[in-house]
Design an enzyme around this catalytic site. Structure first.
Site, PDB file in Angstrom:
ATOM      1  N   SER A 265       0.834  -1.195   0.000  1.00 44.09           N
ATOM      2  CA  SER A 265       0.000   0.000   0.000  1.00 44.09           C
ATOM      3  C   SER A 265       0.869   1.245   0.000  1.00 44.09           C
ATOM      4  O   SER A 265       2.032   1.217   0.414  1.00 44.09           O
ATOM      5  CB  SER A 265      -0.883   0.017   1.256  1.00 44.09           C
ATOM      6  OG  SER A 265      -1.506   1.267   1.452  1.00 44.09           O
TER       7      SER A 265
ATOM      8  N   TYR B  11       0.015   0.116  10.772  1.00 40.61           N
ATOM      9  CA  TYR B  11      -0.424  -0.277   9.429  1.00 40.61           C
ATOM     10  C   TYR B  11       0.716  -0.086   8.436  1.00 40.61           C
ATOM     11  O   TYR B  11       0.993  -0.967   7.614  1.00 40.61           O
ATOM     12  CB  TYR B  11      -1.632   0.556   9.013  1.00 40.61           C
ATOM     13  CG  TYR B  11      -2.108   0.303   7.605  1.00 40.61           C
ATOM     14  CD1 TYR B  11      -2.733  -0.893   7.263  1.00 40.61           C
ATOM     15  CD2 TYR B  11      -1.938   1.270   6.609  1.00 40.61           C
ATOM     16  CE1 TYR B  11      -3.169  -1.130   5.967  1.00 40.61           C
ATOM     17  CE2 TYR B  11      -2.373   1.041   5.321  1.00 40.61           C
ATOM     18  CZ  TYR B  11      -2.984  -0.162   4.997  1.00 40.61           C
ATOM     19  OH  TYR B  11      -3.414  -0.388   3.704  1.00 40.61           O
TER      20      TYR B  11
END
Length: 330
Positions: free
Chosen positions: A158, A184
């Site tokens: 990501s 994350y």
């Protein structure tokens, strides 16, 4: 590694869809496995591969939506909880009993920015679900990948990798304060580094690996733990909650978001390549940004942070992953 992170030039881009990138690529008699295939980008990926003739195996905690959406195609369904080692082993063993190969493995499942929690081994849940679970699953499925002779593993990273490198001194937040967005980011950097080392180890067996940034797709529900005002401030959604679609800013529909992963899984342009991070249906250049970046600055420029494709860090992560999971690849 910098020499590998060079765009190859493709007819596709930020607005391309899964159907665009897979057009004309035959997948009959091929077998694919997609984690997270019950919703979002995983479902879109599974549906696209199935439409192209591939036998698709969906691995997910929930399966009801995939069972409806993929009913017209050659698909089956296996329950998988990536934070549960026993569930991972059971899912892999169920597939291995078929005796078949895996030509394409798409590790698309993931979670983003939940409150601090841990798996049964004590690992922070984002690192566990997004990286360690896929590390274990891919290792357990390794015989089937090798059996294919020419297999590709697509690992969903990501833009969030820009939030954090891997903290090798405290990856599981035992001593440092927990920040869900930074955690994350660490897990997404781990995804990218996993592809680097997996590709190095897999080449001699015909297994190539790619990391993918799909874009920001607010409609998938991945950002359910993010504050509404933060998502508005970051330009991801309208004040009324509607997702913003602007591919030039990498704000995409699910069909556009899943396109880069499908391109990595199937494109002839990637023959003989691997271990790279891709975005917008091409290999991404190294980022000119100095990172890590915070949530509101990330995404100003395209490309991958050098720490997310560093071979030495990838080898170090591999050893850490073995230690945290107990999994050793054949």
């Amino acid at each position: 590694m910098s020499a590998l992170q060079e765009p190859v030039g493709t007819p596709f881009g930020a607005t391309s869809t899964t159907l665009d990138v897979i057009a004309g690529i035959p997948l009959q008699d091929k077998v694919g496995v997609v984690t997270g295939g019950n919703s979002g980008l995983g479902l879109e990926t599974a549906r696209t591969l199935a439409r192209a003739g591939m036998q698709v195996h969906v691995f997910d905690r929930e399966l009801s939506t995939a069972q409806v959406e993929l009913a017209p195609f050659d698909a089956d369904y296996t329950r998988l909880d990536l934070a549960d080692p026993a569930s991972i082993d059971a899912a892999a063993e169920a597939f291995l009993r078929t005796g078949g190969p895996i030509h394409i493995l798409v590790n698309a499942a993931g979670i983003m920015a939940p409150p601090l929690s841990r798996d049964s081994r004590g690992n922070e849940r984002q690192l566990s679900t997004n990286h360690l679970g896929h590390f274990q699953l891919t290792g357990r499925l390794w015989p089937a990948l090798v059996r294919a002779e020419r297999a590709r593993v697509v690992v969903y990273s990501s833009l969030g990798h820009q939030f954090s490198a891997v903290d090798f001194d405290d990856p599981n937040y035992r001593r440092r304060a927990y920040d869900p967005v930074v955690a994350y980011g660490q897990s997404k950097t781990a995804n990218a580094l996993f592809a680097v080392e997996l590709d190095r180890r897999g080449q001699e067996h015909g297994v190539r690996a790619f990391a993918v940034h799909p874009g920001n797709i607010a409609s998938t529900g991945l950002g359910r733990y993010l504050a509404h005002d933060d998502m508005v401030a970051a330009g991801l959604i309208e004040r009324d909650g509607r997702p913003i679609v602007d591919p030039e800013r990498r704000l995409k529909t699910p069909e556009q978001g899943a396109a880069t992963g499908v391109w990595c899984a199937t494109s002839p342009a990637l023959e003989g390549r691997g271990g790279v991070y891709c975005e917008d249906c091409d290999i991404a250049p190294l980022s000119a940004e100095e990172g890590p970046l915070d949530f509101f600055r990330a995404g100003d420029g395209r490309g991958v942070m050098s720490y997310a494709v560093d071979p030495a860090a990838a080898r170090r992560l591999w050893k850490l992953s073995e230690d945290l999971t107990g999994v050793r690849y054949p």
